[in-house]
Motif scaffolding. Structure first.
Motif, short mmCIF file in Angstrom:
data_model
loop_
_atom_site.label_atom_id
_atom_site.label_comp_id
_atom_site.label_asym_id
_atom_site.label_seq_id
_atom_site.Cartn_x
_atom_site.Cartn_y
_atom_site.Cartn_z
N ALA A 1 0.82 -1.21 0.00
CA ALA A 1 0.00 0.00 0.00
C ALA A 1 0.86 1.26 0.00
CB ALA A 1 -0.93 -0.01 1.22
N LEU A 2 1.90 1.27 0.81
CA LEU A 2 2.77 2.44 0.87
C LEU A 2 3.54 2.64 -0.44
CD1 LEU A 2 4.17 2.20 4.52
CD2 LEU A 2 2.50 3.83 3.62
N GLU A 3 3.95 1.54 -1.05
CA GLU A 3 4.67 1.68 -2.32
C GLU A 3 3.75 2.16 -3.43
OE1 GLU A 3 7.46 -1.14 -3.61
OE2 GLU A 3 8.26 -1.55 -1.62
N LEU A 4 2.50 1.75 -3.41
CA LEU A 4 1.54 2.27 -4.40
C LEU A 4 1.33 3.77 -4.19
CD1 LEU A 4 -1.12 -0.60 -4.49
CD2 LEU A 4 0.35 0.14 -6.38
N LEU A 5 1.32 4.20 -2.94
CA LEU A 5 1.22 5.63 -2.65
C LEU A 5 2.43 6.37 -3.20
CD1 LEU A 5 -0.11 8.07 -1.28
CD2 LEU A 5 1.05 7.39 0.85
N LEU A 6 3.62 5.79 -3.02
CA LEU A 6 4.84 6.40 -3.54
C LEU A 6 4.80 6.49 -5.07
CD1 LEU A 6 7.52 4.68 -1.28
CD2 LEU A 6 6.81 7.09 -1.20
N LEU A 7 4.27 5.47 -5.72
CA LEU A 7 4.15 5.50 -7.18
C LEU A 7 3.19 6.61 -7.64
CD1 LEU A 7 4.10 1.68 -7.97
CD2 LEU A 7 5.84 3.32 -8.71
N ARG A 8 2.13 6.79 -6.86
CA ARG A 8 1.19 7.87 -7.19
C ARG A 8 1.86 9.24 -7.05
NH1 ARG A 8 -0.91 11.17 -9.25
NH2 ARG A 8 -3.08 11.89 -9.22
N ILE A 9 2.68 9.40 -6.01
CA ILE A 9 3.41 10.65 -5.83
C ILE A 9 4.41 10.84 -6.97
CG2 ILE A 9 5.05 11.87 -4.33
CD1 ILE A 9 3.72 10.46 -1.95
N SER A 10 5.05 9.75 -7.38
CA SER A 10 5.99 9.81 -8.49
C SER A 10 5.29 10.29 -9.75
CB SER A 10 6.61 8.43 -8.74
OG SER A 10 7.40 8.42 -9.91
N TYR A 11 4.10 9.77 -10.00
CA TYR A 11 3.34 10.21 -11.18
C TYR A 11 3.01 11.70 -11.09
CZ TYR A 11 -0.18 10.25 -14.87
OH TYR A 11 -0.88 10.54 -16.02
N TRP A 12 2.63 12.14 -9.91
CA TRP A 12 2.32 13.56 -9.69
C TRP A 12 3.54 14.43 -9.98
CZ3 TRP A 12 4.09 16.49 -5.25
CH2 TRP A 12 3.57 17.78 -5.19
N ILE A 13 4.70 13.97 -9.51
CA ILE A 13 5.94 14.72 -9.73
C ILE A 13 6.29 14.79 -11.22
CG2 ILE A 13 8.46 14.61 -9.40
CD1 ILE A 13 7.91 13.49 -6.60
N LEU A 14 6.17 13.67 -11.89
CA LEU A 14 6.64 13.57 -13.27
C LEU A 14 5.67 14.15 -14.29
CD1 LEU A 14 8.08 9.94 -13.13
CD2 LEU A 14 9.41 12.04 -13.37
N PHE A 15 4.37 13.95 -14.08
CA PHE A 15 3.40 14.25 -15.15
C PHE A 15 2.30 15.24 -14.76
CE2 PHE A 15 4.86 9.79 -15.76
CZ PHE A 15 5.62 10.00 -16.90
N GLU A 16 2.23 15.66 -13.50
CA GLU A 16 1.18 16.58 -13.07
C GLU A 16 1.76 17.86 -12.46
OE1 GLU A 16 -1.31 14.26 -10.47
OE2 GLU A 16 -2.35 13.30 -12.16
N ASN A 17 2.98 18.18 -12.84
CA ASN A 17 3.65 19.41 -12.38
C ASN A 17 3.95 19.43 -10.89
OD1 ASN A 17 3.75 20.65 -14.96
ND2 ASN A 17 1.60 21.25 -14.73
N GLY A 18 3.85 18.28 -10.26
CA GLY A 18 4.21 18.23 -8.84
C GLY A 18 5.68 18.54 -8.62
N GLY A 19 6.50 18.07 -9.53
CA GLY A 19 7.93 18.33 -9.41
C GLY A 19 8.23 19.82 -9.51
#
Length: 229
Positions: free
Chosen positions: A19-37
């Motif tokens: 569950a925690l790793e799936l959350l980390l993957l979601r954050i990674s997606y936000w960083i990479l593709f949703e301007n989170g970075g």
């Protein structure tokens, strides 16, 4: 925290890790593709950079492959007990890959070239080395005649900790794709963790369990990096 020698299914701990790793993957997606970075870098007072989408896709694909491999190994191959502390420390470690490399790739706008193709090949070799070596050992240990014996066959003929060497390869591949010198810090941290913590701790356990079998194996097999160390 004793990582070796205790068997158990540890289903709740495994669910927490996934569950925690799936959350980390979601954050990674936000960083990479949703301007989170961009939001993170702006908050730190750093210059905003667009990065190259192809590199972002490669990094995110790497992360999903790592997640799927590790989930398979944890759910199917791992037989030892997982302490609750480890159910938190493992996702924290993988945050270096899923989050760290996602941030480190952002400034890189260099087109993908042969160096990156080498990185992709290295990732595949490292992933195969890590997972297949563990799978070989798992199948061997399922046979009753091997009870009480130390596994020294398959890919483990070339290194006592060939699975860790595979990890080092695929993490190196992440660093190559980012083309960011700061990525080397993650790679060096992983090497030090293996060389000065995981390997000595595991060797101590294997020595106490297998005695002369382990001594014979250690005398003729490289510890970590095949043919070198």
């Amino acid at each position: 925290m004793d990582l070796y020698g205790q068997k158990g299914k540890s289903i709740p701990q495994k669910i927490v890790i996934i569950a925690l790793e799936l959350l980390l993957l979601r954050i990674s997606y936000w960083i990479l593709f949703e301007n989170g970075g961009q939001d993170i870098l702006s908050g730190l007072g750093m210059e905003e950079v667009a990065g190259l989408r192809e590199r972002k896709i490669i990094v995110f694909t790497f992360s999903w492959i790592v997640f799927l491999r590790m989930s398979f190994m944890m759910l199917y191959l791992l037989k030892r007990k997982i302490p609750w502390e480890e159910s938190l420390s493992v996702p924290m470690a993988f945050a270096l890959y899923y989050i760290g490399f996602s941030l480190l790739v952002l400034p890189t706008d260099q087109p993908v070239d042969y160096v990156d193709y080498f990185g992709i090949a290295l990732f595949l070799v490292g992933s195969f080395t890590n997972t297949f070596s563990e799978f070989q050992r798992h199948l061997w240990k399922q046979r009753a005649e091997n009870n009480g014996k130390l596994y020294t066959k398959g890919l483990f003929r070339y290194s006592m900790h060939i699975n860790f060497f595979g990890d080092l390869l695929w993490v190196s591949a992440y660093a190559i794709i980012t083309r960011n010198y700061y990525s080397v810090a993650i790679l060096l941290l992983l090497f030090c963790m293996f060389a000065f913590f995981n390997i000595p701790k595991l060797d101590h356990y294997l020595q106490s369990k297998y005695g002369q079998q382990f001594e014979k194996y250690r005398s003729k097999t490289k510890k970590f990096i095949p043919f070198i160390y």
